[in-house]
Design a protein around this motif. Structure first.
Motif, short mmCIF file in Angstrom:
data_model
loop_
_atom_site.label_atom_id
_atom_site.label_comp_id
_atom_site.label_asym_id
_atom_site.label_seq_id
_atom_site.Cartn_x
_atom_site.Cartn_y
_atom_site.Cartn_z
N LYS A 2 0.93 -1.17 -0.09
CA LYS A 2 -0.07 0.05 -0.09
C LYS A 2 0.85 1.32 -0.10
CE LYS A 2 -3.94 -1.81 2.33
NZ LYS A 2 -4.87 -1.63 3.52
N LEU A 3 0.40 2.30 -0.82
CA LEU A 3 1.18 3.50 -0.60
C LEU A 3 0.22 4.35 0.21
CD1 LEU A 3 1.56 4.27 -4.55
CD2 LEU A 3 3.42 3.84 -2.88
N LEU A 4 1.28 5.03 0.96
CA LEU A 4 0.38 6.17 2.09
C LEU A 4 -0.42 7.10 1.32
CD1 LEU A 4 3.12 6.53 4.74
CD2 LEU A 4 0.78 6.15 5.07
N LEU A 5 0.08 7.85 0.29
CA LEU A 5 -0.36 8.93 -0.48
C LEU A 5 -0.34 8.80 -2.05
CD1 LEU A 5 -2.42 11.41 -0.47
CD2 LEU A 5 -0.60 12.63 -0.12
N ALA A 6 -1.12 8.70 -2.87
CA ALA A 6 -0.96 8.68 -4.11
C ALA A 6 -1.79 9.89 -4.81
CB ALA A 6 -1.37 7.49 -4.75
N LYS A 7 -1.26 10.71 -5.62
CA LYS A 7 -2.09 11.76 -6.24
C LYS A 7 -1.83 12.04 -7.83
CE LYS A 7 0.49 15.68 -4.56
NZ LYS A 7 0.25 16.96 -3.76
N GLN A 8 -2.66 12.65 -8.38
CA GLN A 8 -2.56 12.90 -9.88
C GLN A 8 -2.91 14.47 -9.83
OE1 GLN A 8 -1.41 11.56 -12.78
NE2 GLN A 8 -0.80 9.58 -11.78
N VAL A 9 -2.42 15.37 -10.37
CA VAL A 9 -2.56 16.88 -10.74
C VAL A 9 -2.73 17.07 -12.25
CG1 VAL A 9 -1.74 19.12 -10.26
CG2 VAL A 9 -1.01 17.33 -8.61
N LEU A 10 -3.98 17.95 -12.14
CA LEU A 10 -4.26 18.37 -13.87
C LEU A 10 -4.24 19.82 -13.51
CD1 LEU A 10 -5.22 17.94 -16.69
CD2 LEU A 10 -7.50 17.93 -15.83
N ASP A 11 -3.37 20.67 -14.42
CA ASP A 11 -3.65 21.88 -14.49
C ASP A 11 -4.79 22.51 -15.37
OD1 ASP A 11 -1.06 22.27 -12.97
OD2 ASP A 11 -0.01 21.97 -15.00
N VAL A 12 -5.59 23.48 -14.75
CA VAL A 12 -6.86 23.62 -15.51
C VAL A 12 -6.43 25.15 -16.25
CG1 VAL A 12 -9.14 24.70 -15.21
CG2 VAL A 12 -8.17 22.81 -13.62
N PRO A 13 -6.80 25.08 -17.68
CA PRO A 13 -6.28 26.19 -18.52
C PRO A 13 -7.28 27.46 -18.09
CG PRO A 13 -7.27 24.51 -19.75
CD PRO A 13 -7.21 23.93 -18.56
N ALA A 14 -6.65 28.65 -18.56
CA ALA A 14 -7.21 29.84 -18.36
C ALA A 14 -8.68 29.81 -19.14
CB ALA A 14 -6.41 31.41 -18.64
N GLY A 15 -9.63 30.44 -18.81
CA GLY A 15 -11.26 30.27 -19.65
C GLY A 15 -11.89 28.98 -19.12
N VAL A 16 -11.32 28.35 -18.40
CA VAL A 16 -12.17 27.08 -18.03
C VAL A 16 -12.37 27.05 -16.34
CG1 VAL A 16 -12.07 24.61 -17.95
CG2 VAL A 16 -11.24 25.66 -19.94
N THR A 17 -13.47 26.79 -16.04
CA THR A 17 -14.07 26.54 -14.59
C THR A 17 -14.16 25.15 -14.37
OG1 THR A 17 -16.03 27.34 -15.07
CG2 THR A 17 -14.71 29.13 -14.46
N VAL A 18 -13.63 24.93 -13.27
CA VAL A 18 -13.99 23.40 -12.84
C VAL A 18 -14.61 23.41 -11.54
CG1 VAL A 18 -13.16 21.11 -12.31
CG2 VAL A 18 -12.01 22.44 -14.19
N GLU A 19 -15.85 22.86 -11.00
CA GLU A 19 -16.35 22.78 -10.16
C GLU A 19 -16.37 21.25 -9.56
OE1 GLU A 19 -20.28 24.27 -10.49
OE2 GLU A 19 -19.51 26.15 -11.41
N LYS A 21 -17.87 18.71 -6.72
CA LYS A 21 -18.82 18.67 -5.38
C LYS A 21 -19.36 17.34 -5.34
CE LYS A 21 -22.92 20.76 -3.17
NZ LYS A 21 -23.91 21.66 -3.31
N GLY A 22 -18.62 16.68 -4.00
CA GLY A 22 -19.20 15.37 -3.68
C GLY A 22 -18.74 14.27 -4.93
N ARG A 23 -17.59 14.36 -5.49
CA ARG A 23 -16.94 13.52 -6.41
C ARG A 23 -17.74 13.77 -7.91
NH1 ARG A 23 -15.65 8.59 -2.76
NH2 ARG A 23 -18.10 8.38 -2.63
N ARG A 24 -18.67 15.11 -8.01
CA ARG A 24 -19.32 15.35 -9.28
C ARG A 24 -18.39 16.35 -9.62
NH1 ARG A 24 -25.14 14.60 -7.19
NH2 ARG A 24 -25.66 12.71 -8.15
N VAL A 25 -17.77 16.05 -10.88
CA VAL A 25 -17.08 17.03 -11.88
C VAL A 25 -17.62 17.81 -12.79
CG1 VAL A 25 -14.91 17.72 -13.07
CG2 VAL A 25 -14.88 15.89 -11.19
N ARG A 26 -17.86 19.22 -12.74
CA ARG A 26 -18.30 19.98 -13.72
C ARG A 26 -17.66 20.99 -14.40
NH1 ARG A 26 -24.16 23.12 -12.59
NH2 ARG A 26 -25.03 22.83 -14.51
#
Length: 192
Positions: A2-19, A21-26
């Motif tokens: 088991k890994l203690l912490l694993a993560k992936q990061v995505l850069d959000v470009p300008a002009g795009v908004t990401v929301e 809420k409760g594992r729902r992505v808009r």
């Protein structure tokens, strides 16, 4: 292991908004809004702003191998949503026939595809496009259809519906009868 912490990061470009809420992505962008539900996964999703740049982060604690694979999958899904609302997706399909020419009619502003004369059959195959997908004839190439939409899943599934409507499985020898409608090219809208 088991890994203690694993993560992936995505850069959000300008002009795009990401929301998130409760594992729902808009995702909202210049071409519209797309949303996706990831409630079936046991992962943490949140947004973080550093130096005026927004980052979408997916994390998992005490991760085993299957959950570790789903981290990258969810990052790729959100990346496709971002690409869809900024550029859009385009799939090209070719009509392939040896003897009987396949006729295609586009009805209701390209949301319904009618396939006629497949292998000389009288039956008309009617395929409805999924919401947000439109079909058009190619300008320069004969016997080519172009599918356009914001959601990559909807565009590819609409192409699959057209392809499966002309399947010969179990009826004829697939080595000899190659007639059908096949995907020839996939990509981002406007990319040549």
């Amino acid at each position: 292991m088991k890994l203690l912490l694993a993560k992936q990061v995505l850069d959000v470009p300008a002009g795009v908004t990401v929301e998130v809420k409760g594992r729902r992505v808009r995702v909202k962008g210049p071409r519209g809004t797309l949303s996706r539900d990831f409630k079936h996964t046991a992962l943490d999703m949140f947004l973080k702003t550093e130096d005026g740049k927004t980052k979408f982060i997916v994390e998992s604690h005490f991760t085993k191998r299957k959950q570790l694979a789903s981290l990258r999958t969810i990052k790729s899904h959100v990346q496709n949503l971002v690409l869809g609302v900024t550029k859009g997706f385009q799939y090209k399909m070719r009509l392939v026939y040896a003897h009987f020419p396949i006729n295609v009619n586009l009805e209701e502003k390209g949301t319904v595809v009618e396939i006629r004369n497949f292998l000389g059959e009288k039956r008309v195959r009617i395929v409805k496009m999924l919401p947000g997908v439109t079909c058009a004839r190619s300008e320069g190439v004969k016997d080519e259809l172009v599918m356009v939409g914001n959601d990559k899943d909807s565009v590819s599934r609409s192409c699959a519906l057209i392809n499966q409507s002309c399947s010969l499985t179990g009826r004829l020898d697939l080595r000899k009868f190659l007639d059908g409608v096949y995907i020839s090219e996939t990509g981002v809208l406007g990319q040549e």
